[in-house]
Scaffold this motif. Structure first.
Motif, PDB file in Angstrom:
ATOM      1  N   HIS A 100     -42.503  -2.450 -59.433  1.00  0.00           N
ATOM      2  CA  HIS A 100     -43.700  -2.108 -58.493  1.00  0.00           C
ATOM      3  C   HIS A 100     -45.073  -2.225 -58.798  1.00  0.00           C
ATOM      4  N   TRP A 103     -49.466   1.908 -59.505  1.00  0.00           N
ATOM      5  CA  TRP A 103     -49.622   2.967 -58.677  1.00  0.00           C
ATOM      6  C   TRP A 103     -48.463   3.454 -57.712  1.00  0.00           C
ATOM      7  N   HIS A 104     -47.803   2.724 -57.381  1.00  0.00           N
ATOM      8  CA  HIS A 104     -46.514   2.844 -56.546  1.00  0.00           C
ATOM      9  C   HIS A 104     -45.189   3.324 -57.430  1.00  0.00           C
ATOM     10  N   ALA A 107     -43.993   7.242 -56.888  1.00  0.00           N
ATOM     11  CA  ALA A 107     -43.509   7.510 -55.483  1.00  0.00           C
ATOM     12  C   ALA A 107     -41.884   7.344 -55.404  1.00  0.00           C
ATOM     13  N   ASP A 108     -41.392   6.817 -56.553  1.00  0.00           N
ATOM     14  CA  ASP A 108     -39.676   6.566 -56.557  1.00  0.00           C
ATOM     15  C   ASP A 108     -39.357   5.915 -55.395  1.00  0.00           C
ATOM     16  N   ALA A 109     -39.783   4.728 -55.086  1.00  0.00           N
ATOM     17  CA  ALA A 109     -39.332   3.987 -53.916  1.00  0.00           C
ATOM     18  C   ALA A 109     -38.002   3.614 -54.124  1.00  0.00           C
ATOM     19  N   PRO A 110     -37.274   3.021 -53.147  1.00  0.00           N
ATOM     20  CA  PRO A 110     -35.717   2.855 -53.200  1.00  0.00           C
ATOM     21  C   PRO A 110     -35.501   2.162 -54.236  1.00  0.00           C
ATOM     22  N   THR A 112     -36.871   1.513 -57.262  1.00  0.00           N
ATOM     23  CA  THR A 112     -37.394   2.175 -58.309  1.00  0.00           C
ATOM     24  C   THR A 112     -36.163   2.568 -59.292  1.00  0.00           C
TER      25      THR A 112
END
Lengths: 515, 515
Positions: A100, A103-104, A107-110, A112
């Motif tokens: 990612h 800076w993303h 956020a612990d996106a799916p 990650t």
């Protein structure tokens, strides 16, 4: 120029010619960068184990590092098993793993995950890039790490925002091909003394580049001069075999036979190989097959110039030139019977000169190894790390590396299913691969191991977890579903016919050989 | 009793009923122990991604933890991608990963690797057993960890000598099924005040067990009483849908649409869901789709008794009983045209009551979601972690968990290839799974993402790495090669016919639906 383009150009400048890939959203800039880099051939695998196994097979044959593109932690994880084999093969592979945008990540996106924790076990070198302007230098460092003799897996994690950012560079970095260290004459002299003294009770164990023609010829001279025995590593990364090339035994798989191979051995000389270890630990067996009293003598480490040191040792021993007895090439088998013996004879009888045999035959390939001594010179790539599912992908990679040579995947059925998607890449890339599926309808090695574990009569559960029956796999249908010509051999006669046709026809073919 | 038997008996006593496995030599004692434990059904996967994806699908439906057996680091690595999905789904899965005998590990045998480093990214709980007498207690701890609400992946590494050693135990440990924590009345009261005040500019975001029928009914009551909007998580672990069940939108995938879904929202109430995050980071987009000014209000965390708290909130709001408008069930489509709309209508029109739809349709499933509102009540399992290749395996697991229910795998072609070996397990276990392959011959989502990345006209390299053409996959052949009945739909009429037949016939079937 964005970061991805700077990185790709650095790779191409360093001699990278192929990129095996299964990309996702976070790798779109790396993919787009391949459009502006015609020196690198993109090869899609429909599963990441295909990608990394192909990279391993490619780099074993190509003499340049293999490049992969893999998608975040989960996509990378799918490729780890074949990277394990590449690590054990000491193959120079550079993985580009997209992540990612910096800076993303918090956020612990799916998708990650902790990519470095996944990377470390199978990589000798791991880095996460931190700035777009560093991407090219990171790539150069990864390549240098991968090439560091004897070679290793290097993993570079590329956050997507670095790939899409414009970079400001005066020049791209270059990568120097490192040379293999020589071994000191005094070390060679010392080993020659040891072998002169105890040749009859010594084993010379050859690994790394020593299993190529020149290394094996030098080993023959050393044996003739000293009376030592010669063995090769259990699972050589790349071994040359066939007419005019000395054929030595490998360290056996089962501990009882391995121990027997080192019986009454006082001295073990390691030439590009490491101290042999049993594949598994069994009750009542040591980890090492050699006698405890056996003296270990290091001649060359993996990564040294093993061929040079073997030749220097032969010279120091005043050994005459090697004479390699001519092994007879088998005739193509005839008749109705069809088993591993007929398969081995048929392949050895018909394989063209320069064939690359990717061997993941597990329990079915024994007879071929003997028969192939009389075949024309060829290369054999072995399953170095024991992680099954390497054969079909490695055949893809070897064929991309050597388009002028015939590739044969000598493939067990159970392990073949792990990365069966490789067949599609063979078809798409029109690779000259002939796949021979040894279809014994079981994880035969596990049936043997279950018996070794004391389970003389497995129950329903154990039988169901070691057998491949109910339904039987139809490899002809599987192969056709991925665009390959495919046939089933029903006798030695038909096997020979299908094999001739496969070798005579460009592009891939699969022959199912039921035992 | 050896360590493996003590461990397996502990698992069965705790309610484990299925073990998904792809074992190797180091797991032979665990396999043998299944022979003496008839309460656990052994299910073989021909690749570890099948094993872990099946475990995820099983545990989402079964109400008891799933058990896996995986072989050393590389075999375990092959299963990590679907464990990533299980982690995001918060599914209770216990992995048993065999390792070399304790005394053999330091010898660095070919298959040795750092299993814990591989395990940590995808596991909430990791332990390596250290004594045979502890194996049963370690298993009990792993199960307790997996069951800890909302559920998690637990990985127990079992050195082989512990498994084969006799154990000395007075009694086996037991595992208590933990209950989900309730939320305090004062918390419920506080949230009801917030919603009363700002209902028209509030979103209630429902996740975890809240996406089951009773939770969705309570959410409807809350909406009626306050005027808030209701959304569900982007990718629910298990969502109930169909006649009589309120259907809410999910948080959209693309950041522009997701931002739109939260436009003019002052308050976001989280009920078993976490603060939504965009799937990927894009230039110029935040990580979170909600406005920065939006107030986050925690009603229930994942793992709390979400249904109870939603009902308590509805009661606190004096909300009347939910009225769910009757959605019309679509008629089976007719004619020659065949696309996602016809596929969605046909499935919604014909699926039997209680169907479990495993949805990995990626870009092809949109129309089905709307059409299915009028279908009989059913469950939908979504791709929670974004690691593709979960659909076919999860369908295996769901069918093992619920043998009396029809399972449908709504499967994209690109992702289906990742773990295509799952088809064989469907055939071997005679599972009532109907596989619908949405065959658009590309990684369509990547073509979209490539365009989003500014590549309006991809070159040869980018096209070759995002397309599945040349050769086209023939799913009918692939399925037949693994023992399934299979057919290709050529029109809406033929799709309906094949679908009727698949639902009327026990056992698995595959229908390829080319778009």
């Amino acid at each position: 120029m964005d970061g991805a383009q700077a990185l790709m150009r650095t790779a191409a400048d360093a001699g990278v010619t192929a990129c095996f890939a299964n990309p996702g959203t976070t790798e779109m800039q790396l993919v787009a960068a391949l459009d502006s880099e015609p020196r690198i051939r993109p090869v899609l695998g429909l599963f990441e184990g295909v990608v990394t196994g192909a990279a391993d097979g490619f780099a074993r044959m190509a003499g340049v590092p293999a490049l992969t593109i893999l998608h975040l932690g989960p996509g990378f994880a799918n490729g780890l098993a074949n990277l394990h084999n590449a690590r054990r093969a000491r193959t120079p592979v550079v993985n580009l793993v997209g992540d990612h945008a910096t800076w993303h990540r918090d956020a612990d996106a799916p998708l990650t995950s902790d990519i470095e924790s996944l990377a470390r076990p199978m990589s000798g070198w791991v880095r996460t890039s931190h700035h777009a302007d560093h991407l090219a230098a990171d790539m150069a460092d990864a390549l240098a790490a991968a090439l560091d003799p004897p070679g290793q897996v290097a993993t570079l994690i590329v956050p997507q925002d670095l790939a899409w950012s414009e970079v400001d560079l005066d020049a791209l970095p270059t990568v120097k091909q490192p040379s293999r260290p020589l071994v000191s004459p005094s070390q060679v002299e010392a080993v020659s003394e040891v072998l002169r003294r105890s040749g009859g009770r010594a084993v010379l164990l050859v690994g790394d580049t020593g299993t190529r023609r020149d290394g094996l010829l030098a080993a023959t001279r050393i044996r003739e001069a000293t009376g030592c025995r010669v063995l090769t590593e259990a699972n050589p990364t790349r071994m040359e075999r066939g007419a005019g090339i000395p054929a030595f035994g490998r360290v056996p798989y089962f501990p009882e036979q391995a121990r027997q191979a080192f019986e009454e051995v006082d001295v073990l000389v390691l030439a590009g190989a490491t101290d042999p270890v049993n594949f598994f630990g069994y009750p009542g067996q040591d980890s090492h097959p050699r006698p405890e009293s056996c003296e270990l003598v290091g001649l060359a480490q993996p990564g040294d110039d093993v061929v040079h040191v073997l030749e220097a040792l032969a010279d120091a021993l005043d050994a005459p030139a090697a004479v390699v007895p001519l092994a007879e090439r088998p005739e193509p088998p005839t008749g109705a019977a069809l088993g591993p013996a007929e398969l081995g004879a048929a392949l050895a009888a018909l394989q063209p000169e320069g064939t690359i045999v990717v061997d993941e035959s597990i329990t079915s390939g024994g007879p071929y190894a003997g028969a192939a001594r009389g075949a024309p010179p060829h290369d054999v790539l072995a399953l170095t790390g024991g992680a099954i599912g390497y054969g079909l992908p490695a055949a893809v990679g070897a064929a991309v590396a050597c388009p002028e040579r015939q590739v044969v995947a000598l493939q067990a059925d159970g392990s073949g299913m792990y990365t069966v998607q490789a067949l599609w890449t063979m078809a798409r890339e029109s690779l000259d691969v002939t796949v021979l599926v040894c279809a014994n309808r079981s994880y035969r090695i596990l049936e043997i191991e279950l018996a070794r574990a004391g389970v003389a009569e497995p129950g329903d559960a154990a039988r169901s977890l070691t057998g491949l029956g109910g339904p039987e796999l139809d490899w002809v249908s599987l192969a056709r579903g991925m665009g390959l010509h495919a046939a089933r051999a029903t006798s030695a006669d038909s096997l020979v016919e299908h094999l001739r046709q496969a070798f005579d026809t460009p592009g891939p073919a699969l022959i199912e050989v039921p035992f």
